[in-house]
Motif scaffolding. Sequence first.
Motif, PDB file in Angstrom:
ATOM      1  N   SER A 285       1.066  -7.263   3.693  1.00  0.00           N
ATOM      2  CA  SER A 285       0.731  -7.962   2.455  1.00  0.00           C
ATOM      3  C   SER A 285       0.785  -9.467   2.677  1.00  0.00           C
ATOM      4  O   SER A 285      -0.120 -10.208   2.280  1.00  0.00           O
ATOM      5  CB  SER A 285       1.697  -7.556   1.343  1.00  0.00           C
TER       6      SER A 285
ATOM      7  N   ASP B  77       1.100  -3.263  -0.896  1.00  0.00           N
ATOM      8  CA  ASP B  77       2.035  -3.428  -2.010  1.00  0.00           C
ATOM      9  C   ASP B  77       2.470  -2.078  -2.580  1.00  0.00           C
ATOM     10  O   ASP B  77       3.597  -1.928  -3.057  1.00  0.00           O
ATOM     11  CB  ASP B  77       1.406  -4.279  -3.113  1.00  0.00           C
TER      12      ASP B  77
ATOM     13  N   PHE C 224       5.598  -5.162   3.528  1.00  0.00           N
ATOM     14  CA  PHE C 224       5.562  -6.594   3.232  1.00  0.00           C
ATOM     15  C   PHE C 224       4.834  -7.430   4.280  1.00  0.00           C
ATOM     16  O   PHE C 224       4.179  -8.413   3.946  1.00  0.00           O
ATOM     17  CB  PHE C 224       6.986  -7.116   3.046  1.00  0.00           C
TER      18      PHE C 224
ATOM     19  N   PHE D 156       6.619 -12.924   1.149  1.00  0.00           N
ATOM     20  CA  PHE D 156       6.475 -11.546   1.627  1.00  0.00           C
ATOM     21  C   PHE D 156       6.836 -11.424   3.105  1.00  0.00           C
ATOM     22  O   PHE D 156       7.482 -10.454   3.516  1.00  0.00           O
ATOM     23  CB  PHE D 156       5.051 -11.041   1.380  1.00  0.00           C
TER      24      PHE D 156
END
Length: 207
Positions: free
Chosen positions: A145, A137, A142, A175
């Motif tokens: 995550s 993050d 992304f 995400f």
Amino acid sequence: FPKAIDYLEEALKIAEKIKDIASLIQAEFWLGLGLSLDCQFKEGLGYLERALEKSLAVNSLWGASVAESNISCFVYFWQGKLNNALQHSLEAIKLAEESDDIYSKTIAYSIYAMYCYEKGLLEEAKQNFLKGIDLADRIGYFIWSGSNKIYLGEIYSELGEYKIAADYYESAILFIERSKSFRSWVYWGKIALANAKVMKREQDIHF
């Protein structure tokens, strides 16, 4: 995949011709990863090892860590060879810590967490997934995550905590979609979310 491999092989030829070490490492790394994602594990491992050796030769510890992480995950983990996966995962963490590079740390801790999950070490997996999410993050990475959150959803589902699991799945889907990578993981998240809602006795599920 065949078209991607063609381009990567051409990139490798160009890198060898101009004798540019950075381009050569990148070409070998991505060709190794592409072959591994296509389940050509032996061939993929060869190129990833070459990228690893060159990264170490030029003292690119973060690059060597990323190569080790990908060998761990996309060569050995995907084949279920967990002892090999652990060996390379721990080396990836060591190199990432030595380099103090957040990008390589993100990948290294995320992949180590996957190993812990597969071995049933749920608490250790949870802590490392959370660490991977925090690192990812901070640099807007992304895909890692999102993937970490899917695995956390799986852990909480196994623990019977379906509300927490559903929250992780919903966040993971957002995400991963934002990363525009690994589209199949979006479907994994949606199926897992539906399952968590069923276990929570929600009624608005359209199978």
